[in-house]
Enzyme design. Structure first.
Site, PDB file in Angstrom:
ATOM      1  N   PRO A   2       0.808  -1.209   0.000  1.00 51.47           N
ATOM      2  CA  PRO A   2       0.000   0.000   0.000  1.00 51.47           C
ATOM      3  C   PRO A   2       0.849   1.270   0.000  1.00 51.47           C
ATOM      4  O   PRO A   2       1.810   1.399   0.751  1.00 51.47           O
ATOM      5  CB  PRO A   2      -0.800  -0.102   1.285  1.00 51.47           C
ATOM      6  N   GLU A   3       0.482   2.202  -0.845  1.00 51.61           N
ATOM      7  CA  GLU A   3       1.060   3.538  -0.847  1.00 51.61           C
ATOM      8  C   GLU A   3      -0.014   4.493  -0.322  1.00 51.61           C
ATOM      9  O   GLU A   3      -1.056   4.042   0.150  1.00 51.61           O
ATOM     10  CB  GLU A   3       1.540   3.894  -2.257  1.00 51.61           C
ATOM     11  N   LYS A  61       2.507   6.859   4.697  1.00 48.24           N
ATOM     12  CA  LYS A  61       1.977   5.496   4.757  1.00 48.24           C
ATOM     13  C   LYS A  61       1.753   5.028   6.190  1.00 48.24           C
ATOM     14  O   LYS A  61       1.405   3.869   6.408  1.00 48.24           O
ATOM     15  CB  LYS A  61       2.926   4.541   4.025  1.00 48.24           C
ATOM     16  N   ARG A 270      14.357  -3.393  -6.875  1.00 41.73           N
ATOM     17  CA  ARG A 270      13.013  -3.644  -7.404  1.00 41.73           C
ATOM     18  C   ARG A 270      13.005  -3.261  -8.872  1.00 41.73           C
ATOM     19  O   ARG A 270      13.960  -3.578  -9.565  1.00 41.73           O
ATOM     20  CB  ARG A 270      11.952  -2.920  -6.606  1.00 41.73           C
TER      21      ARG A 270
END
Length: 287
Positions: A2-3, A61, A270
């Site tokens: 989640p951002e 966040k 990533r």
DNA sequence: CAGGCTACCTGCCCGC
DNA sequence: TGCGGGCAGGTAGCCT
């Protein structure tokens, strides 16, 4: 996972279903989700039981629930969802989720459940953290915060000597932006992820900030981005902004602007997704 | 301060 | 069918 938009969807769910309710019982099914509550699970349960949730707040966040209650300071239940954390409102007798970590019984008979597959998230009680938990003090304001200061952001960005995506992901500089929305905002500008921050003109910074804010606002309006059941709101529903993604996860697919095949490059352990034509790799740190 | 690397975890997908 | 490797929305800490 989640951002900012996904966390804000969760915060709103907590505001609707949890704020104003008293916590009547606490169960910790996996102590690893309380890694950041150093006093341990018994202390965690003892200090939450009987407290009333006064508010649901967020910065970047991070989420926290300020707690009311006699004999206690203005502390808060602090939560970070990490990559896979969920806050779910359930019936107490609903089947236990596979990665259920903590349950909070609420006085209205509902149960707040913290579910987290990868356990990068966690819960903790923040002493005196109702206003702003000390654990969150190093996090910059996010672009949806009315007090976010674009001038300060531009000034701090200009002083950096780094790539623009690395800066966007630095939660101490601007918070709430993660790998998806960084790539989406950079595609919209457009700007290559490795562009040196020192060479950005103020107009480019303002355009970048505009797109960061806009893409996260649009995602929020659509309930966030859900690729799978790992990201859901407190009712278990998915967001559908994944249909609106232009960059993230689109390796080999045509750029929505020019049709060129999108590329994926390794970045910070990533991936970065970018259009080689619209977002050419900078030369001399500039273009 | 910048940034590379590791750790913290589970699960899925792919190739062999 | 199994196994190893790579990958996944995040953050903190240690080292250079």
């Amino acid at each position: 996972m989640p951002e900012l938009p996904e966390v804000e969807v969760v915060r709103r769910g907590l505001a609707d279903h949890v704020v104003g309710r008293r916590i009547t019982a606490v169960r910790v099914l996996d102590v690893r989700s309380l890694r950041r509550h150093v006093a341990g699970p018994e202390d965690f349960a003892l200090r939450l039981t009987g407290r009333t949730v006064a508010d649901a707040r967020r910065r970047g966040k991070y989420l926290w629930l300020p707690l009311d209650g006699v004999d206690h300071g203005d502390d808060a239940l602090l939560a970070h969802l990490g990559m896979s954390g969920q806050m779910l409102i359930s019936e107490p007798d609903a089947p236990l989720q596979k990665h259920l970590k903590v349950t909070l019984d609420l006085e209205d008979g509902a149960q707040l459940r913290f579910v987290d597959q990868r356990i990068f998230g966690g819960l903790a009680i923040s002493d005196g953290g109702a206003d702003l938990p000390a654990e969150v003090a190093h996090i910059a304001r996010d672009p949806l915060d009315p007090a976010f200061d674009p001038d300060e952001f531009a000034a701090r960005l200009k002083r950096r000597e780094t790539g623009v995506k690395r800066a966007l992901l630095d939660q101490g500089l601007i918070s709430g932006v993660g790998n998806i929305y960084a790539d989406e905002a950079l595609w919209r500008v457009p700007l290559h992820y490795a562009r040196n921050t020192r060479t950005l003109r103020r107009t480019e910074v303002d355009t970048l900030l505009h797109h960061v804010t806009e893409v996260m606002s649009e995602a929020l309006a659509q309930g966030g981005t859900s690729f799978d059941a790992l990201y859901v709101n407190v009712n278990g529903a998915s967001g559908y902004f994944d249909r609106s993604l232009n960059a993230y996860g689109r390796e080999g697919e045509p750029c929505g602007r020019c049709g060129t095949a999108m590329r994926r490059s390794p970045f910070m352990n990533r991936s970065s997704y970018w259009c080689p034509r619209c977002q050419p790799r900078p030369r001399n740190g500039r273009f």
